[in-house]
Design an enzyme around this catalytic site. Sequence first.
Site, mmCIF file in Angstrom:
data_model
loop_
_atom_site.group_PDB
_atom_site.id
_atom_site.type_symbol
_atom_site.label_atom_id
_atom_site.label_comp_id
_atom_site.label_asym_id
_atom_site.label_seq_id
_atom_site.Cartn_x
_atom_site.Cartn_y
_atom_site.Cartn_z
ATOM 1 N N ARG A 99 -7.943 8.369 4.608
ATOM 2 C CA ARG A 99 -8.954 7.345 4.297
ATOM 3 C C ARG A 99 -9.716 6.940 5.551
ATOM 4 O O ARG A 99 -10.956 6.870 5.556
ATOM 5 C CB ARG A 99 -8.274 6.116 3.683
ATOM 6 C CG ARG A 99 -9.181 4.884 3.589
ATOM 7 C CD ARG A 99 -8.383 3.654 3.182
ATOM 8 N NE ARG A 99 -7.348 3.329 4.136
ATOM 9 C CZ ARG A 99 -7.546 2.627 5.254
ATOM 10 N NH1 ARG A 99 -8.762 2.214 5.579
ATOM 11 N NH2 ARG A 99 -6.539 2.348 6.064
ATOM 12 N N ARG A 100 -8.985 6.665 6.616
ATOM 13 C CA ARG A 100 -9.654 6.277 7.864
ATOM 14 C C ARG A 100 -10.445 7.440 8.441
ATOM 15 O O ARG A 100 -11.570 7.263 8.930
ATOM 16 C CB ARG A 100 -8.612 5.783 8.871
ATOM 17 C CG ARG A 100 -7.998 4.439 8.501
ATOM 18 C CD ARG A 100 -6.924 4.039 9.491
ATOM 19 N NE ARG A 100 -6.365 2.727 9.153
ATOM 20 C CZ ARG A 100 -5.080 2.418 9.228
ATOM 21 N NH1 ARG A 100 -4.210 3.339 9.623
ATOM 22 N NH2 ARG A 100 -4.658 1.219 8.917
ATOM 23 N N ARG A 150 1.295 10.577 14.010
ATOM 24 C CA ARG A 150 2.366 9.887 13.297
ATOM 25 C C ARG A 150 3.032 8.935 14.270
ATOM 26 O O ARG A 150 2.896 9.060 15.478
ATOM 27 C CB ARG A 150 3.406 10.889 12.788
ATOM 28 C CG ARG A 150 2.948 11.794 11.652
ATOM 29 C CD ARG A 150 2.813 11.084 10.330
ATOM 30 N NE ARG A 150 4.003 10.362 9.934
ATOM 31 C CZ ARG A 150 5.047 10.899 9.286
ATOM 32 N NH1 ARG A 150 5.036 12.186 8.997
ATOM 33 N NH2 ARG A 150 6.067 10.171 8.926
ATOM 34 N N CYS A 158 -1.610 7.369 -2.738
ATOM 35 C CA CYS A 158 -1.865 6.446 -1.636
ATOM 36 C C CYS A 158 -2.212 7.156 -0.340
ATOM 37 O O CYS A 158 -2.576 6.513 0.640
ATOM 38 C CB CYS A 158 -0.676 5.504 -1.430
ATOM 39 S SG CYS A 158 0.852 6.321 -0.947
ATOM 40 N N LYS A 212 0.817 -1.216 0.000
ATOM 41 C CA LYS A 212 0.000 0.000 0.000
ATOM 42 C C LYS A 212 0.848 1.263 0.000
ATOM 43 O O LYS A 212 0.342 2.346 -0.294
ATOM 44 C CB LYS A 212 -0.949 0.001 1.197
ATOM 45 C CG LYS A 212 -0.263 0.162 2.539
ATOM 46 C CD LYS A 212 -1.280 0.144 3.657
ATOM 47 C CE LYS A 212 -0.600 0.286 5.012
ATOM 48 N NZ LYS A 212 -1.577 0.251 6.111
ATOM 49 N N ASP A 213 2.147 1.141 0.308
ATOM 50 C CA ASP A 213 3.034 2.303 0.300
ATOM 51 C C ASP A 213 3.637 2.581 -1.069
ATOM 52 O O ASP A 213 4.304 3.601 -1.254
ATOM 53 C CB ASP A 213 4.188 2.105 1.300
ATOM 54 C CG ASP A 213 3.723 2.173 2.743
ATOM 55 O OD1 ASP A 213 2.647 2.762 2.986
ATOM 56 O OD2 ASP A 213 4.423 1.656 3.625
ATOM 57 N N ARG A 215 2.005 4.694 18.487
ATOM 58 C CA ARG A 215 0.580 4.974 18.328
ATOM 59 C C ARG A 215 -0.237 4.337 19.445
ATOM 60 O O ARG A 215 -1.152 4.959 19.998
ATOM 61 C CB ARG A 215 0.100 4.507 16.954
ATOM 62 C CG ARG A 215 0.742 5.278 15.815
ATOM 63 C CD ARG A 215 0.161 4.911 14.469
ATOM 64 N NE ARG A 215 0.910 5.572 13.399
ATOM 65 C CZ ARG A 215 0.407 5.879 12.221
ATOM 66 N NH1 ARG A 215 -0.852 5.592 11.944
ATOM 67 N NH2 ARG A 215 1.148 6.467 11.303
#
Length: 333
Positions: free
Chosen positions: A131-132, A149, A242, A83-84, A155
């Site tokens: 997106r989230r 970040r 992305c 996805k990156d 996180r």
Amino acid sequence: MTATLPTTLRLGTRRSELATTQSTWVAERLRALGHQVELVEIVTEGDVNRAPLASMGGTGVFAAAIRQALLADEVDVAVHSLKDLPVAPEPGLRIAAIPVREDPRDVLVARDDLTLGEIPAGGVVGTGSPRRAAQIEALGLGVQVRAIRGNVGTRIGLVTSGECDAVVLARAGLARLGRLDEATEVIEPVQMLPAPGQGALAVECRESDTALIEALQALDDADTRAAVTAERALLQALEAGCSAPVGALAEIAEDDDGSLVISLRGFVGTTDGSLELRRSHVGPYDRPEAVGRELAGVMLQDGAADAIRKPDGPRTAAPQLRTETPIATEREK
């Protein structure tokens, strides 16, 4: 062209715990096939720059340095979170294998074992992903979405320290790190579609290394490749990077006549929740790119371009949470 394999394969990886874990997983499978492998750690811009990912261009900030090392013959193989990677091919390089995919869904890590629907109005949910953020806002839960970040540990630490009530992460990252028991909810795709390619790895090498390409193809999983190809074709046809508020999930299923098909779901929205667009499409297994493009065409006709042009809403413009120590970044992990 290189028709012979190196005695030892130099496998390039980022230094983060998750990246090295993923690269070690690939290295172990190559060793099981009889190859000698050594890991070579590479620092990327995304690891040293703590600015918001969108401001750095989003697409490819974690992959560029590793790809440069490949092209410079400093490493032979690279492992990326798919996805990156930008959807456009990198000249001179080939994604030789996409191994079997981890569960692509997102998860919540929350205080007091809360689920997303149980977080009280005004509660703080942390994520670095537009997106989230867009999909959380579209649910209308009344929570505050805060831009964060950091790697997985950092996180989750925002929850244990009380700075966030919850954070949203990729299930695949927690599973690979052996921390899945810390998730308080697996978020179903009907609420939150994952990023295109989420949960999948890309094993890349130079296009001229024909013997190595052939060797790496032993790691390739055909169903995973078909699914993520459809998802990334959707992203490419939407002309969204992305870091854009785009979600996609393709699944392999059987049609009524027993033939294999690709069932693809897509999401485009704005991070303030003012626009939410979800559509789905089913197409032939052997035409994954066409499946993605066709769904993108439907979504563009229905207004997806408006959301892509307006990716930033007031929620993700909130100040980033501070951490006490420098952090190694992981996009959306």
